[in-house]
Design a protein around this motif. Structure first.
Motif, PDB file in Angstrom:
ATOM      1  N   ARG A 284      -1.453  -7.512   8.091  1.00  0.00           N
ATOM      2  CA  ARG A 284      -1.797  -8.656   7.237  1.00  0.00           C
ATOM      3  C   ARG A 284      -1.884  -8.236   5.770  1.00  0.00           C
ATOM      4  NH1 ARG A 284      -6.932 -12.699   8.274  1.00  0.00           N
ATOM      5  NH2 ARG A 284      -6.333 -14.239   6.735  1.00  0.00           N
ATOM      6  N   ALA A 285      -2.388  -7.022   5.518  1.00  0.00           N
ATOM      7  CA  ALA A 285      -2.473  -6.515   4.143  1.00  0.00           C
ATOM      8  C   ALA A 285      -1.086  -6.346   3.530  1.00  0.00           C
ATOM      9  CB  ALA A 285      -3.222  -5.188   4.130  1.00  0.00           C
ATOM     10  N   TYR A 286      -0.158  -5.788   4.295  1.00  0.00           N
ATOM     11  CA  TYR A 286       1.209  -5.620   3.794  1.00  0.00           C
ATOM     12  C   TYR A 286       1.852  -6.990   3.545  1.00  0.00           C
ATOM     13  CZ  TYR A 286       1.576  -0.521   4.542  1.00  0.00           C
ATOM     14  OH  TYR A 286       1.441   0.848   4.466  1.00  0.00           O
ATOM     15  N   ALA A 287       1.598  -7.941   4.435  1.00  0.00           N
ATOM     16  CA  ALA A 287       2.140  -9.290   4.240  1.00  0.00           C
ATOM     17  C   ALA A 287       1.562  -9.915   2.978  1.00  0.00           C
ATOM     18  CB  ALA A 287       1.838 -10.154   5.453  1.00  0.00           C
ATOM     19  N   GLU A 288       0.280  -9.694   2.725  1.00  0.00           N
ATOM     20  CA  GLU A 288      -0.365 -10.217   1.508  1.00  0.00           C
ATOM     21  C   GLU A 288       0.239  -9.558   0.268  1.00  0.00           C
ATOM     22  OE1 GLU A 288      -2.991 -12.266  -1.055  1.00  0.00           O
ATOM     23  OE2 GLU A 288      -2.474 -12.641   1.036  1.00  0.00           O
ATOM     24  N   ALA A 289       0.436  -8.251   0.315  1.00  0.00           N
ATOM     25  CA  ALA A 289       1.039  -7.544  -0.815  1.00  0.00           C
ATOM     26  C   ALA A 289       2.468  -8.028  -1.058  1.00  0.00           C
ATOM     27  CB  ALA A 289       1.020  -6.034  -0.566  1.00  0.00           C
ATOM     28  N   GLN A 290       3.176  -8.347   0.014  1.00  0.00           N
ATOM     29  CA  GLN A 290       4.536  -8.870  -0.132  1.00  0.00           C
ATOM     30  C   GLN A 290       4.499 -10.267  -0.737  1.00  0.00           C
ATOM     31  OE1 GLN A 290       6.992  -8.515   3.327  1.00  0.00           O
ATOM     32  NE2 GLN A 290       8.733  -9.503   2.368  1.00  0.00           N
TER      33      GLN A 290
ATOM     34  N   GLY B 209      10.032   1.786  -5.535  1.00  0.00           N
ATOM     35  CA  GLY B 209      10.890   2.378  -4.524  1.00  0.00           C
ATOM     36  C   GLY B 209      10.188   3.300  -3.551  1.00  0.00           C
ATOM     37  N   MET B 210       8.920   3.628  -3.803  1.00  0.00           N
ATOM     38  CA  MET B 210       8.195   4.494  -2.872  1.00  0.00           C
ATOM     39  C   MET B 210       7.981   3.768  -1.548  1.00  0.00           C
ATOM     40  SD  MET B 210       5.314   6.414  -5.179  1.00  0.00           S
ATOM     41  CE  MET B 210       4.726   7.421  -3.847  1.00  0.00           C
ATOM     42  N   ARG B 211       8.085   4.524  -0.482  1.00  0.00           N
ATOM     43  CA  ARG B 211       7.869   3.950   0.843  1.00  0.00           C
ATOM     44  C   ARG B 211       6.402   4.102   1.210  1.00  0.00           C
ATOM     45  NH1 ARG B 211      10.345   5.807   6.640  1.00  0.00           N
ATOM     46  NH2 ARG B 211       9.522   4.048   7.795  1.00  0.00           N
ATOM     47  N   LEU B 212       5.800   3.009   1.611  1.00  0.00           N
ATOM     48  CA  LEU B 212       4.420   3.052   2.076  1.00  0.00           C
ATOM     49  C   LEU B 212       4.397   3.584   3.503  1.00  0.00           C
ATOM     50  CD1 LEU B 212       3.003  -0.318   0.715  1.00  0.00           C
ATOM     51  CD2 LEU B 212       2.671   1.962  -0.203  1.00  0.00           C
TER      52      LEU B 212
ATOM     53  N   ARG C  49     -10.884  -6.794   4.510  1.00  0.00           N
ATOM     54  CA  ARG C  49     -10.172  -5.511   4.373  1.00  0.00           C
ATOM     55  C   ARG C  49      -8.708  -5.681   4.011  1.00  0.00           C
ATOM     56  NH1 ARG C  49     -12.757  -2.366   9.507  1.00  0.00           N
ATOM     57  NH2 ARG C  49     -14.742  -1.898   8.523  1.00  0.00           N
ATOM     58  N   TYR C  50      -8.057  -6.696   4.574  1.00  0.00           N
ATOM     59  CA  TYR C  50      -6.635  -6.871   4.258  1.00  0.00           C
ATOM     60  C   TYR C  50      -6.442  -7.168   2.777  1.00  0.00           C
ATOM     61  CZ  TYR C  50      -6.700 -11.998   3.964  1.00  0.00           C
ATOM     62  OH  TYR C  50      -6.907 -13.300   3.578  1.00  0.00           O
ATOM     63  N   GLN C  51      -7.357  -7.937   2.186  1.00  0.00           N
ATOM     64  CA  GLN C  51      -7.266  -8.221   0.759  1.00  0.00           C
ATOM     65  C   GLN C  51      -7.576  -6.974  -0.065  1.00  0.00           C
ATOM     66  OE1 GLN C  51      -9.786 -11.605  -0.029  1.00  0.00           O
ATOM     67  NE2 GLN C  51      -8.187 -13.049   0.537  1.00  0.00           N
ATOM     68  N   ALA C  52      -8.539  -6.181   0.397  1.00  0.00           N
ATOM     69  CA  ALA C  52      -8.874  -4.947  -0.307  1.00  0.00           C
ATOM     70  C   ALA C  52      -7.692  -3.987  -0.312  1.00  0.00           C
ATOM     71  CB  ALA C  52     -10.094  -4.296   0.339  1.00  0.00           C
ATOM     72  N   ILE C  53      -6.958  -3.910   0.783  1.00  0.00           N
ATOM     73  CA  ILE C  53      -5.779  -3.039   0.834  1.00  0.00           C
ATOM     74  C   ILE C  53      -4.698  -3.574  -0.099  1.00  0.00           C
ATOM     75  CG2 ILE C  53      -3.916  -2.160   2.295  1.00  0.00           C
ATOM     76  CD1 ILE C  53      -5.980  -2.214   4.633  1.00  0.00           C
ATOM     77  N   ALA C  54      -4.463  -4.882  -0.076  1.00  0.00           N
ATOM     78  CA  ALA C  54      -3.464  -5.476  -0.985  1.00  0.00           C
ATOM     79  C   ALA C  54      -3.872  -5.260  -2.440  1.00  0.00           C
ATOM     80  CB  ALA C  54      -3.291  -6.961  -0.681  1.00  0.00           C
ATOM     81  N   ASP C  55      -5.168  -5.379  -2.739  1.00  0.00           N
ATOM     82  CA  ASP C  55      -5.666  -5.114  -4.098  1.00  0.00           C
ATOM     83  C   ASP C  55      -5.444  -3.650  -4.472  1.00  0.00           C
ATOM     84  OD1 ASP C  55      -6.490  -7.753  -4.282  1.00  0.00           O
ATOM     85  OD2 ASP C  55      -8.622  -7.302  -3.966  1.00  0.00           O
ATOM     86  N   ALA C  56      -5.665  -2.742  -3.498  1.00  0.00           N
ATOM     87  CA  ALA C  56      -5.465  -1.316  -3.756  1.00  0.00           C
ATOM     88  C   ALA C  56      -4.001  -1.013  -4.047  1.00  0.00           C
ATOM     89  CB  ALA C  56      -5.951  -0.494  -2.561  1.00  0.00           C
ATOM     90  N   ILE C  57      -3.102  -1.681  -3.332  1.00  0.00           N
ATOM     91  CA  ILE C  57      -1.664  -1.497  -3.603  1.00  0.00           C
ATOM     92  C   ILE C  57      -1.358  -1.928  -5.031  1.00  0.00           C
ATOM     93  CG2 ILE C  57       0.657  -2.329  -3.031  1.00  0.00           C
ATOM     94  CD1 ILE C  57      -0.303  -2.447  -0.067  1.00  0.00           C
ATOM     95  N   ALA C  58      -1.854  -3.096  -5.410  1.00  0.00           N
ATOM     96  CA  ALA C  58      -1.612  -3.601  -6.768  1.00  0.00           C
ATOM     97  C   ALA C  58      -2.208  -2.659  -7.813  1.00  0.00           C
ATOM     98  CB  ALA C  58      -2.198  -4.999  -6.918  1.00  0.00           C
TER      99      ALA C  58
END
Length: 122
Positions: free
Chosen positions: A57-63, A35-38, A15-24
């Motif tokens: 963990r998802a936010y850390a992956e996206a970062q 500049g949008m705040r999550l 799930r954490y990877q899926a969330i990071a993928d969704a952000i991308a």
């Protein structure tokens, strides 16, 4: 702040990877702009019905991927489009690996022993 929630398709990934993928993906599509705040991690976890640590963990992956940046006490913000087809500037010049030669030793005694060990004939 945005009320963004990712479209969670069952990709078979954690799930954490899926969330990071969704952000991308949402950055690429323009749904998330620079500049949008999550949403805060706890709020997103509650909205998705998942554990806080998964969102953290998802936010850390996206970062780590370069899509967002986090500031303690202020939140997590979208960094904008990240070109994945552009080469890394630190690796822009191709390295010449055709010749790998060690430096010549400056110590005469070391040179003598090396030549002796190699059976050097001058």
């Amino acid at each position: 702040m945005t009320d963004w929630t990712p479209d969670m398709l069952d990709s078979g990934k954690p799930r954490y990877q899926a969330i990071a993928d969704a952000i991308a993906g949402d950055i690429r599509s323009g749904r998330l702009a620079d500049g949008m705040r999550l949403p805060p991690q706890r709020r997103l976890a509650a909205a998705l019905g998942i554990d806080f640590t998964t969102v953290s963990r998802a936010y850390a992956e996206a970062q780590a991927r370069g899509h967002v940046e986090s500031h303690v006490g202020r939140g997590t913000y979208v960094k904008g489009r990240v070109a994945t087809d552009r080469p890394d500037p630190s690796r822009s010049a191709e390295a010449d690996l055709s010749m790998n030669m060690p430096p010549e030793p400056q110590d005469p005694e070391l040179r003598r022993r090396m030549q002796e060990g190699l059976g050097y004939v001058s």
